[in-house]
Design a protein around this motif. Structure first.
Motif, short mmCIF file in Angstrom:
data_model
loop_
_atom_site.label_atom_id
_atom_site.label_comp_id
_atom_site.label_asym_id
_atom_site.label_seq_id
_atom_site.Cartn_x
_atom_site.Cartn_y
_atom_site.Cartn_z
N UNK A 96 4.09 -13.01 7.84
CA UNK A 96 5.38 -13.12 7.19
C UNK A 96 6.41 -11.97 7.15
N UNK A 97 5.84 -10.78 7.19
CA UNK A 97 7.00 -9.67 7.30
C UNK A 97 7.53 -9.56 8.81
N UNK A 98 6.74 -9.91 9.71
CA UNK A 98 7.26 -9.78 11.03
C UNK A 98 8.26 -10.89 11.13
N UNK A 99 7.92 -12.03 10.60
CA UNK A 99 9.08 -13.05 10.63
C UNK A 99 10.46 -12.43 9.94
N UNK A 100 10.02 -11.82 8.99
CA UNK A 100 11.35 -11.50 8.11
C UNK A 100 12.11 -10.40 9.09
N UNK A 101 11.36 -9.70 9.72
CA UNK A 101 12.10 -8.60 10.68
C UNK A 101 12.70 -9.30 11.57
N UNK A 102 12.22 -10.26 12.20
CA UNK A 102 12.88 -10.99 13.22
C UNK A 102 14.09 -11.63 12.75
N UNK A 103 14.22 -12.16 11.60
CA UNK A 103 15.42 -12.77 11.13
C UNK A 103 16.38 -11.71 10.99
N UNK A 104 16.12 -10.53 10.46
CA UNK A 104 17.22 -9.20 10.46
C UNK A 104 17.62 -9.26 11.89
N UNK A 105 17.01 -9.23 13.08
CA UNK A 105 17.49 -8.66 14.28
C UNK A 105 18.40 -9.79 14.75
N UNK A 106 18.19 -11.24 14.17
CA UNK A 106 19.19 -12.19 14.53
C UNK A 106 20.58 -11.83 14.30
N UNK A 107 20.75 -11.18 12.99
CA UNK A 107 22.20 -11.04 12.54
C UNK A 107 22.88 -10.27 13.56
N UNK A 108 22.43 -8.92 14.02
CA UNK A 108 23.01 -8.39 14.98
C UNK A 108 23.11 -8.35 16.54
N UNK A 109 22.59 -9.66 16.42
CA UNK A 109 22.54 -10.39 17.88
C UNK A 109 21.49 -9.69 18.86
N UNK A 110 20.29 -9.24 18.27
CA UNK A 110 19.08 -8.63 19.03
C UNK A 110 17.97 -9.75 19.11
N UNK A 111 18.45 -10.79 20.02
CA UNK A 111 17.54 -12.10 20.05
C UNK A 111 16.16 -11.55 20.50
N UNK A 112 16.15 -10.84 21.58
CA UNK A 112 14.82 -10.44 22.22
C UNK A 112 13.95 -9.97 21.29
N UNK A 113 14.33 -8.97 20.47
CA UNK A 113 13.82 -8.29 19.45
C UNK A 113 13.31 -9.27 18.41
N UNK A 114 14.05 -10.22 18.08
CA UNK A 114 13.86 -11.32 17.05
C UNK A 114 12.51 -12.22 17.56
N UNK A 115 12.84 -12.46 18.96
CA UNK A 115 11.73 -13.34 19.68
C UNK A 115 10.53 -12.63 19.42
N UNK A 116 10.51 -11.31 19.76
CA UNK A 116 9.44 -10.53 19.78
C UNK A 116 8.64 -10.35 18.33
N UNK A 117 9.40 -10.31 17.39
CA UNK A 117 8.78 -10.42 15.97
C UNK A 117 8.08 -11.68 15.65
N UNK A 118 8.67 -12.63 16.08
CA UNK A 118 8.26 -14.21 15.79
C UNK A 118 7.05 -14.37 16.63
N UNK A 119 6.82 -13.67 17.81
CA UNK A 119 5.67 -14.06 18.57
C UNK A 119 4.52 -13.01 17.97
N UNK A 120 4.85 -11.93 17.45
CA UNK A 120 3.79 -11.23 16.57
C UNK A 120 3.20 -11.87 15.47
N UNK A 121 4.33 -12.70 14.78
CA UNK A 121 4.17 -13.20 13.35
C UNK A 121 2.98 -14.43 13.87
N UNK A 122 3.19 -15.27 14.93
CA UNK A 122 2.42 -16.60 15.21
C UNK A 122 1.12 -15.92 15.81
N UNK A 123 1.12 -14.77 16.58
CA UNK A 123 -0.22 -14.35 17.09
C UNK A 123 -1.10 -14.02 15.95
N UNK A 124 -0.52 -13.75 14.64
CA UNK A 124 -1.63 -13.46 13.58
C UNK A 124 -1.71 -14.81 12.61
#
Length: 764
Positions: free
Chosen positions: A311-339
């Protein structure tokens, strides 16, 4: 013989003392200490004679307590294992009251796993056994009603949930003192239902009742007081009262730090909520700092593979979306899914939420097929776990409608919005913020289709709901004023448009401060009006204000900056400052490429504008090359130029996690829908390329095309503006660029903000 009995009595007393200490630790939220006491008790039990009287009953209670601790920590597999141990003892003893408790706790485990139908089955079986034992309807019956209310709340069946809570409360009030903590618990969760329904005043009323009881019985520094402050903070956050929300969260955090220290998992919920407020305020660095601190605490307490970490990785991914850091966001979502996938399986609401978040990133990147694919994955999970009439299903239809809208498939978009609205009206009734959002999004489609009266009708429905719920000083109100202003802008009613944009700006400044990305968008909107009125100095001033905010809050490589550069470039183009315009278009293109958006419609628009500048600068080879790039993108995504667009809102269902559960199953990890209004009204460039080409090459032909479009609009009765009609009445053809914007229905690009996941706490 007497000595043996004395020894046995001493052992039993020691075990009971450990059990009492474990229960006390649970009540104050110290689950780690509670687990330690239970473990000590089990070690002692294993070292003594099995024939000691009452040992089975004690062992059952300890297994039950350990099971509940693991439920609180969301370790459902371990919780199930200890529920099985407790069940074996209950069956062996043939004690129906303990069998009922085992069914009850299994129902709670299944609720946490998103298996709601089977959870209700277990709770109903437990209730049947309890009613056979106690036909008078005692506190155990109250607990069953309460637990069923939690399941219904998770399912979005809020009327059913409230019915169960009221049944539970009635029994408690007739049995307990009216200041009993269990009464406060019920008021708290009734407040939660009102919160979900958008009845914020009723929610605050219930929270205040709960808080009053807790303060009188538990004192000022009890964890339950911290939870009450936290829940009130959530209401203020949803009302856009971010300073009040932060005040409540800090009060909550103060108590938790005093009670648990700064590295205890119980404070994770409050840190997450504070991070969400920072995100709402545009303070993305502060939000990320909070989430990193939160992650460190959770990793230390829960290990690397706990669902709460996902859940926390998902939250961090959402924050990355705001400044347009889309690759970082996807990386966080993938970490979230992996767990989450191995821990929860592939059919859990948290998995659906993560797919939804990834879909939002693809949407931002213009990867509409990928966005739709992930949304369909999310929808499939939600349909199987929540049923067809859950608000989360309506949320997903809404988000899919936005993708269709951006693809120009307006009929499909409207179909999705209608499906969403049907569910929302049937489940939630007529006054709920998410319903207002759906009306607003339908208005945006009508606006894109040039159906301005229909658009205003939808916006006014949205405005009426939000005003009744949120008051007249909420960012959502500002969003609607901006959208109505955009309708006026498209109709050439510039004074009316400016008035709406300024009303929107006033609200945003009072609620978000003067350095929020939404403020930058508002300045962009006003600049667009100035630009079309030929007030270029005023327009440039507004764009510069916007640019200053964007640079300070989003950094120098956010895609939003590209839009501002494009708009400023258009001003310089109007002033025939082609070198300056080309420079700004080149900056915009570099940002979009750097943001990994090589096929985004905005890049096609930028290339086309660059080519037009190069035409005027006699850089024909470069113009041809750039125009070819623009055509390639357009052919790939079938997207026309972007101009000012209405604000359409993504509603992301958010799987919140629960950090505090009750001793007798009085609490839940909330599943809630939260929508974040995004005022992306004027964050894409104005489309006057055809006007530029007209000036440089085919002026007569283009004028005829504009005139034909204008005349057709007059014949169809869609032009209600006398001023615009008069533009062609005199000897000079004034404002053709504006007329073209009004009468050519062009595709528009929306840019949406994600909704954060909050580690949200219910009091149990």
């Amino acid at each position: 013989m007497g000595n043996q009995q004395s020894v046995q009595s001493t052992i039993i007393n020691k075990l009971k003392l450990l059990q009492d200490k474990a229960l006390t630790s649970q009540r104050i939220g110290d689950n780690l200490q509670a687990l330690s006491y239970c473990t000590q008790a089990l070690i002692q039990i294993q070292s003594i004679d099995d024939n000691i009287q009452d040992i089975d009953q004690l062992q059952y209670e300890i297994f039950y307590s350990i099971c509940y601790i693991y439920i609180q920590q969301h370790h459902t597999t371990l919780a199930t294992a200890y529920a099985d141990k407790a069940q074996q003892i209950a069956d062996r003893l043939q004690q129906q009251d303990r069998v009922a408790k085992c069914l009850e706790i299994r129902g709670e485990i299944k609720r946490l796993e998103g298996n709601y139908d089977n959870a209700l089955l277990d709770h109903n079986k437990s209730l049947e056994i309890k009613l056979e034992i106690d036909k008078s309807g005692g506190l155990d019956i109250s607990t069953s009603y309460y637990n069923m209310g939690l399941v219904y709340s998770d399912q979005g069946k809020y009327d059913d949930a409230m019915c169960m809570y009221e049944k539970s409360l009635k029994i408690k009030l007739s049995t307990l003192d009216d200041k009993h903590p269990s009464i406060a618990t019920t008021y708290n969760n009734m407040g939660k239902v009102y919160y979900y329904q958008g009845k914020y005043d009723d929610a605050v009323c219930m929270y205040e009742k709960s808080l009053k009881i807790d303060l009188s019985t538990l004192g000022n520094n009890h964890p339950s007081i911290a939870l009450a402050y936290h829940n009130m903070g959530q209401v203020y956050c949803n009302q856009g009262k971010y300073d009040d929300a932060m005040s409540m969260y800090k009060e909550s955090l103060k108590i938790q730090l005093l009670k648990f220290g700064d590295n205890h998992p119980n404070i994770a919920t409050t840190y997450s909520s504070i991070g969400l407020v920072y995100s709402h305020q545009g303070r993305y660095d502060d939000a990320m700092c909070i989430y990193e601190k939160l992650l460190k605490i959770k990793l230390s307490a829960l290990g690397n593979n706990h669902p709460s970490i996902a859940t926390t990785y998902g939250n961090m991914g959402n924050v990355y979306v705001h400044p347009g850091k889309y690759d970082d966001a996807v990386s966080m979502y993938e970490k979230s899914l992996k767990i989450a996938l191995p821990a929860l399986g592939d059919n859990h609401p948290i998995i659906a939420k993560t797919y939804s978040d990834m879909g939002l990133v693809y949407y931002h990147q213009g990867k509409y097929n990928d966005a739709m694919c992930t949304y369909e994955k999310s929808l499939k999970i939600d349909l199987s776990t929540l049923g067809e009439d859950h608000p989360s299903i309506a949320t997903m239809y809404n988000n899919m409608g936005l993708v269709y809208c951006d693809q120009g498939q307006y009929d499909d978009a409207v179909c999705m919005y209608k499906k969403s609205l049907k569910i929302q009206l049937s489940v939630l009734g007529g006054k709920y913020p998410i319903i207002a959002t759906t009306y607003s999004n339908m208005g945006s489609v009508h606006q894109l289709q040039g159906k301005y009266d229909d658009a205003v009708c939808m916006y006014e429905k949205s405005l009426k709901i939000n005003l009744s719920i949120l008051g007249d000083n909420h960012p959502s109100i500002a969003t609607t004023y901006s959208n109505i202003g955009l309708v006026y802008y498209r109709q050439g009613k510039y004074n009316d448009a400016q008035s709406m944009f300024e009303k929107s700006l006033k609200i945003l400044l009072s609620t978000l401060g003067n350095n929020h990305p939404s403020i930058a968008i508002a300045y962009n909107n006003i600049a667009s009006v100035y630009s079309d009125q030929g007030k270029y100095d005023g327009a440039v001033l507004m764009y510069e204000k916007s640019l200053k905010i964007e640079l300070s809050t989003l950094g120098d490589n956010h895609p939003g900056l590209a839009s501002t550069y494009i708009n400023m470039g258009s001003i310089y183009f109007d002033q025939r400052k082609y070198d300056d315009a080309a420079l700004l278009y080149e900056k915009a293109a570099a940002i979009l490429i750097d943001a990994h958006l090589p096929n985004h419609p905005n890049l096609a628009t930028t290339y086309k504008k660059m080519a037009t500048c190069y035409d005027h600068l006699n850089r024909q080879d470069e113009a041809t090359q750039i125009r070819h790039k623009s055509d390639n993108i357009r052919n790939g995504v079938q997207q026309l130029d972007a101009i000012n667009q209405p604000s359409t809102t993504f509603i992301n269902q958010s799987q919140a996690e629960q950090d505090d559960l009750p001793i007798q199953i009085d609490g839940n990890p909330d599943l809630y829908n939260k929508e974040m209004q995004s005022q992306e009204v004027s964050n894409s460039s104005k489309n006057d390329d055809q006007d530029r080409i007209q000036q440089s090459r085919n002026q007569t032909l283009k004028e005829k095309q504009y005139f034909a479009a204008y005349m057709q609009a007059l014949q169809q009765g869609s032009c209600k503006n006398k001023v615009i009609r008069a533009m062609y009445a005199g000897p000079q053809c004034v404002g053709k660029s504006s007329i073209m914007r009004v009468f050519t229905q062009q595709r528009l690009v929306n840019s949406q903000d994600p909704t954060q996941v909050v580690d949200q706490s219910d009091k149990m």
